[in-house]
Design an enzyme around this catalytic site. Structure first.
Site, PDB file in Angstrom:
ATOM      1  N   GLN A 589       0.824  -1.211   0.000  1.00 60.84           N
ATOM      2  CA  GLN A 589       0.000   0.000   0.000  1.00 60.84           C
ATOM      3  C   GLN A 589       0.857   1.260   0.000  1.00 60.84           C
ATOM      4  O   GLN A 589       0.558   2.226  -0.716  1.00 60.84           O
ATOM      5  CB  GLN A 589      -0.924  -0.002   1.222  1.00 60.84           C
ATOM      6  CG  GLN A 589      -2.091  -0.965   1.109  1.00 60.84           C
ATOM      7  CD  GLN A 589      -3.075  -0.801   2.257  1.00 60.84           C
ATOM      8  OE1 GLN A 589      -2.739  -0.255   3.292  1.00 60.84           O
ATOM      9  NE2 GLN A 589      -4.284  -1.281   2.067  1.00 60.84           N
ATOM     10  N   ASP A 614     -17.872   4.997 -10.550  1.00 60.90           N
ATOM     11  CA  ASP A 614     -18.883   4.618  -9.569  1.00 60.90           C
ATOM     12  C   ASP A 614     -19.314   5.858  -8.794  1.00 60.90           C
ATOM     13  O   ASP A 614     -18.633   6.891  -8.817  1.00 60.90           O
ATOM     14  CB  ASP A 614     -18.343   3.553  -8.606  1.00 60.90           C
ATOM     15  CG  ASP A 614     -19.455   2.699  -8.010  1.00 60.90           C
ATOM     16  OD1 ASP A 614     -20.641   3.073  -8.144  1.00 60.90           O
ATOM     17  OD2 ASP A 614     -19.152   1.647  -7.411  1.00 60.90           O
ATOM     18  N   ASP A 685     -19.972   1.142 -13.458  1.00 62.80           N
ATOM     19  CA  ASP A 685     -20.605   0.575 -12.268  1.00 62.80           C
ATOM     20  C   ASP A 685     -21.587   1.597 -11.709  1.00 62.80           C
ATOM     21  O   ASP A 685     -21.649   2.736 -12.165  1.00 62.80           O
ATOM     22  CB  ASP A 685     -19.527   0.235 -11.235  1.00 62.80           C
ATOM     23  CG  ASP A 685     -19.939  -0.900 -10.308  1.00 62.80           C
ATOM     24  OD1 ASP A 685     -21.144  -1.225 -10.266  1.00 62.80           O
ATOM     25  OD2 ASP A 685     -19.063  -1.461  -9.633  1.00 62.80           O
ATOM     26  N   LEU A 843      -6.302   3.843  -1.153  1.00 60.69           N
ATOM     27  CA  LEU A 843      -6.234   2.437  -0.736  1.00 60.69           C
ATOM     28  C   LEU A 843      -6.141   2.332   0.784  1.00 60.69           C
ATOM     29  O   LEU A 843      -5.676   3.237   1.451  1.00 60.69           O
ATOM     30  CB  LEU A 843      -5.038   1.748  -1.380  1.00 60.69           C
ATOM     31  CG  LEU A 843      -5.112   1.548  -2.895  1.00 60.69           C
ATOM     32  CD1 LEU A 843      -3.907   0.773  -3.377  1.00 60.69           C
ATOM     33  CD2 LEU A 843      -6.388   0.813  -3.280  1.00 60.69           C
TER      34      LEU A 843
END
Length: 843
Positions: A589, A614, A685, A843
């Site tokens: 990460q 999204d 999405d 993240l």
């Protein structure tokens, strides 16, 4: 509240010529509600039209905002997007396997046309059930199979006259004139035909003695009690009939309804008894809850609490004033215990949609059972584990339940009669389909490539593989913030992080440490302000627990007020036995948040930009939402991504602000490669049910036209474009010999839809329960890729989510977009700094 009180016996409807005769099963309703204990003369108990009429009238209606679940592939959202030149959408690459599904074939396809009539009564009858009773006197004339919702009549029999006039009597011996007016035929090719089939199925399922709660049927007699949490699980079924590739199929999914045994009254009693705070606290804990009233098996959303009225208040019913206490005793044989409790108000949403009238339903707190789970319950590990032991079924358990449902439906006399009346017969076996398993993909690291593995999990390969790209000078300027009392845990975490990162090719130097003396949110924020004076590349915060306010403040300071990636690690993590494994994930990460890439896949296409989009609603203001767009910058060249966020209305399902985000991604691509992408694959999405037509007309066409204009400015032909709608929340399931199919399983026949260019993909491995495939609907494509290449490209894109060393359920750009939109909508509530657009800070 005792169970027998909440489940009073239903009494037969009484007919009355006044408007109050509508009372049948809902609580009293008011059109204008006033806080007076003397009663409102305009209040009267009513019933809405039957659920069958609502199913016909509202089937195409969108609900729930941008992320609503789409159970059976947008059940009534018919849009023919299959290209005329596409002879077959079936691929051939991969190992063929025979899969079982959760569909049953309609063996005898009805060869009849449905005749649609409009029915009127003179004098007018307000109560739909009374209308049904009067018309039922002519059942022989209407035919063995007919549907009547009180207004619309559907049958297989065509009368000779355009208007057929009949007469009939009610139970009170009142004679009525019945006018049946021919409206038209509904052919098998029309979407409304399938709606009628679904109503026939719903009618046949009445014989199973299931209870209708919301829009699905549940079996309270088979309820599962979880007494330690004051909760029940009602098993039930979600069903839908639709024309698939070759046959009409009945899709059946096993579902459960969470029913809490506590009532709104119980919640109210737990609230503060301080008069100055009590009402506000009640509203905070009660508003927007969904409740079930057992006396009529109806669900309502609580919109308000009226502390000015009690069950002793009166309203006008059948020409006289009656109290709520007397009404429920007379109507349902229910004795209300507390005569001083306030009343609940629920807006009659269905009525408002049909008539634009404001009508409110009045409810009694002690008769309202709470449904669903709140945030506190969802975070209760013991509760969720207890529930999942019943709801998380493996493939064999699920198929056994499906077959049991089919057997029950085909062996219940009332159900069999309904199906036989309409000349319908279901196959007793689940529908099978031939699928294909795509081969393992290669994961590309800095020093070589490795196969993803049968379970599509390559975590173990980090022991001897270096990340694809890392900063040449390592992580050399960074800071950590930790409480003084946790200095030992900080040392343990850093030592593990150094070792894990070193093995993957990331050099981490000692950070600048900022030791704080308490763990208050403000202390962390002030320490971050001190950190940024030294211009760190990243800030890591060691926190004692998962405090949401602290987490949001850290993220907002790092991403909105500043432009510094942050990593939040809880104290519990440092004490985990698998600390080295966790440290490996943290190191990955950190590398991503610096703007580098841990791994890649082999991609044959050059000049390709993949886009994921999204939407997430703001948790602070439900009228606002944030759209996040993630775009790859030609993964064959530099394996980097670009992100951007914009604010939009929560009701802006078609995302009118989408093009400016795409334009920003194109400019970034042009900046990095000195040219525009020649291919764009857009994975969309967050599409609400029933909006495919609007999406195609207003979003897809708009993108196509704007791409032409954008590329014409630099004297280029428009790029090859594929626009694919991604649906992750599906009821469709398939199984491989009683087990979950492996990652890479494709289904593109039998259960797909003939009017679409679509396919299903199982892209991830699940260790518990039944895997859920993801549906991909190619709304538009000028890519020139064969179906199998489109499928394989999509599967490859599921290998690139860097928060997990394995495949994801959707392409990585979709997962990133969801992650970013959720972060902004839940924690930031503002647009992040532009300087972070090339980093995986989310993240």
């Amino acid at each position: 509240m005792a169970d027998d009180q909440g489940r009073g016996r239903r009494r037969p409807l009484n007919e009355d010529d006044s408007s109050t005769s509508r009372g049948s099963g809902d609580g009293p309703r008011v059109k204008v509600f006033r806080g007076s204990s003397s009663g409102d003369p305009r209040a009267d108990p009513r019933i809405e039209a039957s659920r069958e009429r609502r199913a016909l009238e509202e089937a195409p209606r969108r609900e729930g905002g941008p992320t609503e679940r789409k159970p059976w592939g947008d059940q009534y959202d018919y849009l023919n997007t299959r290209p005329a030149e596409l002879v077959s959408k079936k691929g051939t690459d991969g190992v063929p396997v025979m899969l079982q599904t959760n569909f049953f074939r309609l063996k005898t396809k009805p060869e009849w046309r449905i005749v649609h009539y409009h029915v009127e009564f003179e004098p007018s009858i307000e109560n739909p059930r009374v209308r049904m009773g009067v018309l039922s006197n002519h059942a022989n004339l209407l035919g063995s199979g007919y549907l009547f919702d009180g207004l619309q009549l559907f049958t297989t029999r065509k009368f000779e006259q355009e208007i057929t006039v009949l007469s009939g009597k009610s139970k009170l011996d009142i004679e009525y004139k019945i006018s049946i007016k021919f409206v038209g035929f509904i052919s098998c090719a029309e979407p409304r035909f399938l709606q009628v089939l679904n109503l026939i199925l719903r009618r046949s399922m009445k014989g199973l003695n299931l209870e209708l709660v919301g829009r699905n049927l549940f079996d309270p007699r088979a309820k599962i009690e979880i007494r330690e949490f004051k909760m029940e699980l009602w098993p039930g079924y979600e069903t839908s009939i639709r024309q698939h590739e070759k046959d009409i199929l009945l899709g059946t999914e096993i579902t459960h309804k969470v029913m809490r045994t506590e009532t709104i009254y119980d919640i109210m009693r737990r609230c503060s008894h301080n008069p100055a705070r009590h009402q506000d606290e009640v509203r905070v804990n009660v508003l927007d809850l969904i409740v079930l009233t057992d006396y009529n098996n109806r669900t309502y959303r609580i919109n308000d609490v009226d502390f000015g009225q009690t069950p002793k208040s009166t309203f006008s019913c059948k020409g006289r004033d009656i109290s709520f206490v007397e009404y429920y005793l007379t109507k349902y044989n229910i004795r209300i215990r507390d005569h001083n409790q306030p009343l609940l108000i629920s807006k009659n949403r269905d009525k408002a949609l049909k008539t634009n009238a404001s009508e409110l339903v009045v409810l009694i707190p002690e008769l309202c059972r709470v449904t669903g789970l709140n945030a506190e319950m969802r975070s209760n590990f013991q509760l969720m584990r207890a529930m999942s032991s019943y709801t998380r079924m493996n493939p064999k358990q699920r198929t056994d339940r499906l077959r049991a449902f089919n057997h029950r439906l085909q062996n219940t006399p009332e159900s069999v009669k309904v199906l036989r009346d309409w000349n319908m017969e279901l196959d007793k076996n689940v529908t099978e389909v031939q699928g294909r398993i795509i081969g393992q993909q290669n994961i590309v690291f800095h020093n070589g490539k490795v196969p993803a593995g049968e379970n599509a999990d390559w975590q173990r390969h980090f022991r001897d593989q270096r990340m694809l790209t890392t900063p040449s000078d390592g992580l050399d300027r960074w800071a950590v913030i930790a409480p003084q009392r946790n200095s030992h845990e900080l040392r343990t975490l850093l030592d593990s992080l150094y070792r894990a990162a070193s093995g993957m090719g990331l050099r981490i130097r000692s950070p600048q440490e900022f030791i704080i003396y308490d763990d208050r949110t403000g202390t962390y924020v002030r320490a971050m302000d001190d950190c940024v004076r030294s211009d760190p590349k990243l800030i890591l915060c060691l926190v004692p627990n998962d405090n949401a306010e602290r987490y949001s403040s850290i993220k907002k300071r790092g991403y909105v007020d500043r432009a510094v990636p942050t990593q939040v690690v809880t104290l519990k993590t440092t004490k985990n036995r698998s600390l080295m494994s966790i440290a490996t994930k943290i190191a990955i990460q950190l590398n991503c948040k610096l703007g580098y890439t841990p791994w890649m896949i082999e991609l044959p296409l050059s000049g390709l930009m993949t886009i994921g989009f999204d939407i997430a609603k703001s948790t602070r203001d439900r009228k606002r939402a944030y759209g996040a767009l993630i775009a790859s910058m030609d993964l064959q060249q530099n394996s980097t991504y670009f992100s951007t966020v914009t604010e939009c209305s929560a009701f802006d399902v078609l995302a009118n602000t989408l093009w400016p985000m795409i334009a920003k991604a194109l400019r970034q691509y042009q900046h990095e490669h000195r040219k525009l992408p020649s291919r764009i694959v857009f994975y969309r999405d967050g599409v609400s049910s029933g909006s495919l037509k609007q999406l195609f007309e207003f979003e897809v066409k708009d993108i196509i036209e704007k791409l032409k204009t954008e590329y014409a400015r630099v004297q280029l032909s428009p790029p090859q474009l594929a626009y694919i709608v991604v649906t992750r929340s599906m009821n469709t399931r398939f199984f491989l010999n009683g087990q979950n199919p492996p990652p890479g399983t494709i289904v593109d026949d039998v259960i797909t839809l003939p009017e679409r260019y679509d396919f299903y993909l199982v892209s991830q491995q699940v260790r518990q329960g039944t895997v859920s495939p993801t549906s991909y609907n190619v709304l538009y494509s000028s890519m020139g890729l064969s179906p199998e290449k489109m499928q394989k490209l999509t599967y490859k894109m599921c290998h690139l989510y860097y928060n997990w060393s394995g495949t994801t359920r959707v392409p990585a750009v979709c997962q990133y977009a969801k992650k970013l939109a959720t972060l902004v909508g839940t924690n930031l509530h503002s647009i992040p700094q532009n300087a972070l657009e090339k980093k995986f800070y989310y993240l």
